[in-house]
Enzyme design. Structure first.
Site, PDB file in Angstrom:
ATOM      1  CB  VAL A  40     -17.804 -86.652  42.547  1.00  0.00           C
ATOM      2  CG1 VAL A  40     -17.972 -87.770  41.534  1.00  0.00           C
ATOM      3  CG2 VAL A  40     -16.530 -85.864  42.269  1.00  0.00           C
ATOM      4  CB  THR A  71     -27.942 -86.522  34.423  1.00  0.00           C
ATOM      5  OG1 THR A  71     -27.253 -86.028  35.546  1.00  0.00           O
ATOM      6  CG2 THR A  71     -27.116 -87.555  33.738  1.00  0.00           C
ATOM      7  CB  THR A  85     -31.390 -88.964  35.301  1.00  0.00           C
ATOM      8  OG1 THR A  85     -31.456 -87.558  35.587  1.00  0.00           O
ATOM      9  CG2 THR A  85     -32.774 -89.442  34.925  1.00  0.00           C
ATOM     10  N   GLY A  86     -31.141 -88.168  38.364  1.00  0.00           N
ATOM     11  CA  GLY A  86     -31.822 -87.673  39.553  1.00  0.00           C
ATOM     12  C   GLY A  86     -30.841 -87.335  40.651  1.00  0.00           C
ATOM     13  CG  ASP A 101     -25.703 -90.572  39.915  1.00  0.00           C
ATOM     14  OD1 ASP A 101     -25.819 -89.342  40.081  1.00  0.00           O
ATOM     15  OD2 ASP A 101     -26.191 -91.176  38.949  1.00  0.00           O
TER      16      ASP A 101
END
Ligand code: ASP
Length: 269
Positions: A178, A150, A199-200, A180
Site C-alpha cells: 500500500v 498515479t 505523486t511519485g 501513500d
C-alpha cells in the site's frame, strides 16, 4: 452579484509523458463541467479522476501497473474541506476505484482494503472491469506503454476544496503493498485553506507526511508556488520521482522532478 472563482488541476503522475497532457486537460474539462452543473466538490474531483482512470496511458484504473505476480491492485482516496475522507487500498477488478473511495466517505469508515473493499464496491453497484479492461489481458493494452504514475485532481468550487488520487501503485511491487495514496495527509489533503495531491515514490511521500505538511504551509499563508518549491526540495530526483499539484483560494501551482502531464483551469464566474 459577487464573482465566484473556480480552480481545478489534474495530473497524470510523476513520469507521465508531457504529450499526454490532452488526457489531463480532458479530465480538467470534465471537472469544470461538473462544477458548472452543480456537483459537490467531492463529486467534481471524482468525475475528473475517473476520466484519467479510464485512459490506459495512465497508471490507474484500466491502465494500472501490474504487481510482481501479475495481479492488479489499486489504491484511491478522496477528501474535501467539509471533513469527509474515504479511501480504498489493494482493491482488484473495479474500473474506477475513485468512485469506491467516494462511496466509503458515505460510511462510518475511512479506509477499506482488499476483498472487503471489493465486496463493498459490488454492493454499492460500482462498475467492474470487463475481461479486456483488466490491465495486461486486453488486446489493446500494452503494459510496456503504461510507464506513468498515479493520477490526481484538486478543485476549489468557490466555496469548498477537495483532492482525489488513484493509482495502480508501483510497477512490480510485492502484492499487498500500500502506497501513500490511501494514507491521509501523505498523498493528499484538503481543508479550508486549500487542497494538495502528490505523486511519485509512495514510501518517501508517506515518510515525509507530504500532503499535510504542504497543506500546513498553505494554511499559514504561503503561496502555492513557494510551497511547491519547498516540498520538491525534500525529494532527491535521482532516487525518488515526485510531483505535486496544489491550490489555495487565490491560485495554484504544479510541478515535478520528472516529466508530468498536468492541466489547470482557473475561472471567474
Ligand atoms: N504514489 C503512488 C504510489 O506510491 C504512485 C505514484 O504516484 O507514482 O502508490
Amino acid at each position: 452579484m459577487s464573482e465566484k472563482k473556480y480552480i481545478l488541476l489534474t495530473h497524470g503522475g510523476a513520469g507521465s509523458k508531457n504529450e499526454y497532457q490532452d488526457g489531463a486537460r480532458k479530465a480538467a474539462d470534465t471537472g469544470i463541467q461538473a462544477i458548472n452543473s452543480g456537483a459537490s466538490v467531492m463529486d467534481v474531483v471524482c468525475q475528473a479522476v475517473a476520466v484519467l482512470e479510464n485512459d490506459s496511458r495512465f497508471n490507474a484504473g484500466v491502465g494500472s501497473h501490474p504487481r510482481a505476480d501479475g495481479s492488479v491492485e489499486m489504491d484511491a482516496a478522496v477528501m474535501d474541506s467539509l471533513g469527509n475522507f474515504g479511501a480504498v487500498a489493494v482493491i482488484e477488478g473495479f474500473k474506477n476505484p475513485i468512485h469506491v473511495a467516494n462511496a466509503v466517505t458515505r460510511t462510518q469508515y475511512k479506509v477499506l482494503a482488499g476483498q472487503g473493499a471489493a465486496t463493498f464496491a459490488q454492493k454499492a453497484g460500482l462498475e467492474t472491469m470487463t475481461k479486456d479492461q483488466i490491465p495486461g489481458t486486453g488486446t489493446d493494452f500494452s503494459t510496456t506503454d503504461s510507464s506513468t504514475d498515479t493520477v490526481g485532481c484538486v478543485a476549489f468550487d468557490g466555496t469548498n476544496f477537495a483532492a482525489g488520487l488513484s493509482t495502480g501503485g508501483i510497477k512490480g511491487a510485492i502484492p499487498g503493498r500500500v502506497g501513500d495514496v490511501p494514507l491521509i495527509g501523505c498523498g493528499l489533503y484538503a481543508g479550508t485553506a486549500g487542497a494538495v495531491a502528490a505523486t511519485g515514490d509512495g514510501e518517501t511521500i508517506a515518510m515525509h507526511m507530504t500532503a499535510i505538511r504542504a497543506y500546513q504551509m498553505l494554511e499559514r499563508g504561503d503561496a502555492p508556488q513557494k510551497v511547491l518549491d519547498e516540498v520538491i526540495s525534500w525529494f532527491h530526483p535521482e532516487d525518488d520521482a515526485f510531483g505535486l499539484i496544489l491550490i489555495n483560494r487565490n491560485g495554484y501551482a504544479g510541478g515535478c522532478n520528472r516529466s508530468m502531464a498536468w492541466a489547470a483551469v482557473s475561472e471567474e464566474k
